[in-house]
Structures are given as C-alpha cells and as structure tokens.
Design an enzyme around this catalytic site. Structure first.
Site, PDB file in Angstrom:
ATOM      1  N   LYS A   1      20.811 -67.711  11.935  1.00 36.62           N
ATOM      2  CA  LYS A   1      19.788 -66.446  12.019  1.00 36.62           C
ATOM      3  C   LYS A   1      18.469 -67.127  11.296  1.00 36.62           C
ATOM      4  O   LYS A   1      18.347 -68.357  10.464  1.00 36.62           O
ATOM      5  CB  LYS A   1      19.897 -65.446  10.617  1.00 36.62           C
ATOM      6  CG  LYS A   1      21.514 -64.615  11.009  1.00 36.62           C
ATOM      7  CD  LYS A   1      21.312 -63.639  11.993  1.00 36.62           C
ATOM      8  CE  LYS A   1      21.890 -62.195  11.701  1.00 36.62           C
ATOM      9  NZ  LYS A   1      23.218 -62.454  12.928  1.00 36.62           N
TER      10      LYS A   1
HETATM   11  C1  LIG Z   1      24.536 -61.615  11.963  1.00 39.03           C
HETATM   12  C2  LIG Z   1      24.076 -60.188  11.622  1.00 39.03           C
HETATM   13  C3  LIG Z   1      25.102 -59.333  11.298  1.00 39.03           C
HETATM   14  C4  LIG Z   1      26.649 -60.176  10.169  1.00 39.03           C
HETATM   15  O1  LIG Z   1      26.846 -61.417  11.150  1.00 39.03           O
HETATM   16  P1  LIG Z   1      27.383 -62.134  10.134  1.00 39.03           P
HETATM   17  O2  LIG Z   1      27.805 -63.419  11.374  1.00 39.03           O
HETATM   18  O3  LIG Z   1      28.745 -62.139   9.375  1.00 39.03           O
HETATM   19  O4  LIG Z   1      26.727 -62.692   8.794  1.00 39.03           O
HETATM   20  C5  LIG Z   1      25.264 -58.124  10.564  1.00 39.03           C
HETATM   21  N1  LIG Z   1      24.660 -57.485  12.101  1.00 39.03           N
HETATM   22  C6  LIG Z   1      23.497 -57.817  12.536  1.00 39.03           C
HETATM   23  C7  LIG Z   1      22.436 -56.666  13.296  1.00 39.03           C
HETATM   24  C8  LIG Z   1      23.748 -59.028  12.777  1.00 39.03           C
HETATM   25  O5  LIG Z   1      22.886 -59.927  13.586  1.00 39.03           O
END
Ligand SMILES: *Cc1c(COP(=O)(O)O)cnc(C)c1O
Length: 397
Positions: free
Chosen positions: A186
């Site tokens: 992220k």
């Molecule tokens: C990354 C993501 C999440 C949560 O992901 P984790 O890998 O559990 O931190 C939720 N929604 C979207 C749109 C994402 O891209």
C-alpha cells in the site's frame, strides 16, 4: 507506491526502539517500555493527518473492515452493499459477521454507482460500503444523500486511497466509518496493519474492545478487565505500528512524488484519440497511486496491456482478468464454498451471483487499464516510460 520503495533510517530507528524495550504488545507492560507506545502514537498521528476524531489500529485492512462493521452493530441477516470491483476483503469482512454482501455495479469512477446502489436497497440494508479503488473516490455526496434518506451507514474503504481528498477532506474520514490498510503493497506500509477512522465515540469504543477479545481497557490490570461483549484478536503489534509511524510522517512527500510522476505519464498519453481517463467526482483529488484509463473496447484493452508489457512497461494491470479484484473470478463467493457450513442466514440470503447481470461493470472494468505509479522512478525513467507508453498506445489506437 508502495511505501517500502523508500524505507529509510527512521523506519529502522522506530523498530529498534521497540526491540530495545522488548515490548511488542500495544497494551500493558508500562514499566518496561521506555515510554514507547507506538500504536497509540500512530493513532494520534493518523487522527491529525486524516482530520478525524478517533483512530483505532488493527492487524490488517481486512480486519479494520470487520471491526468497523462490528462496531456499528452489523450482524446476521444484515445486508451490506459493496462494489463488483474491489478486493476480496470487502465480502470477507461482511461474511465474517454473518451479514450478506450485496454486489452492486461500478460506473466510470470505477467505484460504486449511486444509481445502482439506489436500486439495490432493501429493508435489510444496513451499510453502504464504497471502495475508493486505485487512488480515487466514489461520488460521496450522492451516497451520503442515499444514506441519509434511508437511515443507512456509510463505511468508506479507503485502503487504496490514503491521501486522496474530497472537497478538501481526507477520504476515509467522511463516512460514519472509514478504513485504511498498511499492508505490504500500500501507499504507506507497515507489513501488515489497518486502521479504522470515525468521528463517533461509540464506534471507537466498540472497536478497541472488539479488536482485543472484548476487553474493556479500564484500569491497569489486564487480567481484571471486564468483557462487555464478545470480541476477537485483531490487534496490531508495536513492531508494525513502529514502521507505520515512520511511514505516515512521509505520506505527504510520497503524494507529491506520485502526483508528479502521474502527471508526466498522463500528459504523454492524453493527446491519443481513444483514451478516456477515469472520472474523478467533482471536488475530488486522487492520491495518484495509479493512472487509470479506458480503451475503446475490451479487445483493445487486452491488446494494450500485452503491448505495454512486451515493450517493457511493467505494472499496468487489467483488473478485468484478475482473480482478486473483480467479481468474475470470485468462484468461492459465487459457488458459496466455505471450509465449514455457512450460516443459514447467509446461505439463504446470498444472491446467486452466477445469474447476476453486471454488464454495466463489465463495460467499464473490461476496458480499463490501471498503471502503478512508483515512488522510486528517476526523472529520466519517468520521461522514458511516458514516451514509450505514448508510442505503444498510439500504435494500437
Ligand atoms: C488492501 C485492501 C484491503 C485490506 O487489505 P489487507 O491486506 O487486509 O490490509 C481492503 N480493501 C481494499 C480495496 C484493498 O486494496
């Protein structure tokens, strides 16, 4: 993005603080921790940066969504509206509570279509969950109006859009609840981690207790804490929070770099006939983590992705064929396949997604390419990439 491209000395120092104290747990051990409360500090830093009343950190973005829904009292039989284009976390968090994920079309914003949401409302709808995919946001004004008129909650999944704004306000802090992810890819990362944002104290109180086995966090003896309700363990560790603390301090620098690189690529391909950029709702500003555009047809989009990849342009995704992000490839959800038996409420209420018509989503996602904007590109790399992208796309269109 991702934020790990620019890990530096401060990430190391923050982690070292935690290792030196030996306290990896966010609660307790007051005498041992050398005054380090990384999770608490990160919650404070995020509340300031995101201009929101309360922040609670969790072990992942997925758990932040689960905790957010639980905090608002979502449970068995409730319906939660979510988009067809998202990440599997959306329906996982809903199903985890025994609630029903109701898939709804996206539009040219690549996020929830407000008119499709309106049609999907039932007397069981409890939450509308827009997902701000690839750095830009849903039409929040239209969704807020629907929520208000029907006494429904708005939960923003801003996991991919930290730093984006809507009428000057940070996305994720606009709905009744919002969630962020700091997973390994992220915009800012701490390995695994997430955050719940809210201005409602009651949701925040529910969230910190629910994420820690229902502990009420009153007093200094953890063993003596009461359990007002059932919870789980969705805690973040101090090590993860330490990395997040170093990263959040750099968010604005990351956004500046992303915007510059994004703008160079966008200006290079904008003059090509047949390229249409994704719509950003009025009043919105992206976080520039992806450059999204539509090609004239599905065939052209697939061709463009192949041609870009053959020309050495990596990181341009065709989500339409991706297993994680688009409903067409979610065969486990479509076929209702779980390890154990699904709750009766869910089995009975879950729509038969084999028979659903999401042609409106296919129309947009089927023609979309989404190019990742990196932080570590040099100026000459961005220029060369821009020229190559324009050449490749110009040749097929
Ligand atoms: C990354 C993501 C999440 C949560 O992901 P984790 O890998 O559990 O931190 C939720 N929604 C979207 C749109 C994402 O891209």
């Amino acid at each position: 993005m991702p934020g790990f491209e620019l890990f530096g000395e401060n990430e190391k120092k923050q982690v070292q603080d935690v290792l030196d104290s030996g306290v990896l747990m966010r609660y307790g051990f007051d005498g041992m921790r050398n005054g380090h409360w990384k999770a608490k500090e990160l919650e404070k830093a995020l509340a300031e940066r995101m201009q929101t009343g309360y922040v609670h950190l969790t072990s992942s973005g997925t758990s932040a969504l689960t905790v957010a829904l639980a905090s608002a009292g979502v449970g068995a039989g409730d319906e939660v509206i979510m988009p067809t284009f998202t990440f599997v976390a959306s329906f996982e968090s809903i199903l985890a509570l025994g609630a029903v994920p109701v898939l709804v079309d996206v539009d040219d914003t690549l996020t929830l279509s407000p008119s499709a949401v309106q049609k999907a409302l039932t007397d069981k709808t409890k939450v509308i969950m827009p997902v701000h995919m690839c750095g830009s946001m849903a039409n929040l004004k239209a969704l807020q109006e629907i929520c208000k008129a029907n006494a429904i909650l708005l939960l923003e999944d801003a996991c991919q859009a930290i730093g984006a704004t809507y009428n000057g306000q940070a996305v994720g802090s606009i709905g009744d609840l919002g969630c962020l992810s700091f997973d390994y890819v992220k915009t800012i990362t701490c390995g695994e981690g997430g955050a719940l944002l809210t201005n409602k104290e009651a949701y925040y109180q529910n969230a910190h207790m629910y994420s820690d086995h229902g502990h009420d966090h009153i007093g200094s003896d953890r063993g003596a804490e009461a359990h007002p309700f059932l919870g789980y363990n969705y805690r973040i560790s101090e090590l993860n929070a330490a990395v997040g603390l170093a990263q959040v301090a750099r968010l604005d620098d990351f956004l500046t770099i992303q915007e510059r690189n994004y703008t160079t690529l966008r200006e290079a391909i904008a003059p090509i006939d047949g390229i249409q950029f994704r719509t950003v709702p009025e009043g919105g500003a992206e976080n520039y983590s992806f450059l999204n555009f539509f090609l004239p047809s599905e065939a052209k989009a697939a061709e463009a992705q192949n041609a870009l990849s053959e020309a050495g342009i990596d990181g341009c995704f065709y989500w339409y064929n991706n297993n994680w992000h688009y409903y067409r490839k979610w065969e486990h959800l479509i076929n209702k396949t779980a390890l154990g038996r699904l709750p009766k409420d869910v089995l009975e209420a879950l729509p038969d997604y084999n028979k659903s018509d999401f042609s409106a989503s296919d129309h947009w996602v089927g023609r979309n390419l989404s190019c990742l904007i990196k932080l570590s590109w040099t100026e000459s790399e961005v220029q060369a990439r821009a020229k190559k992208m324009a050449d490749v796309l110009g040749a097929i269109l």
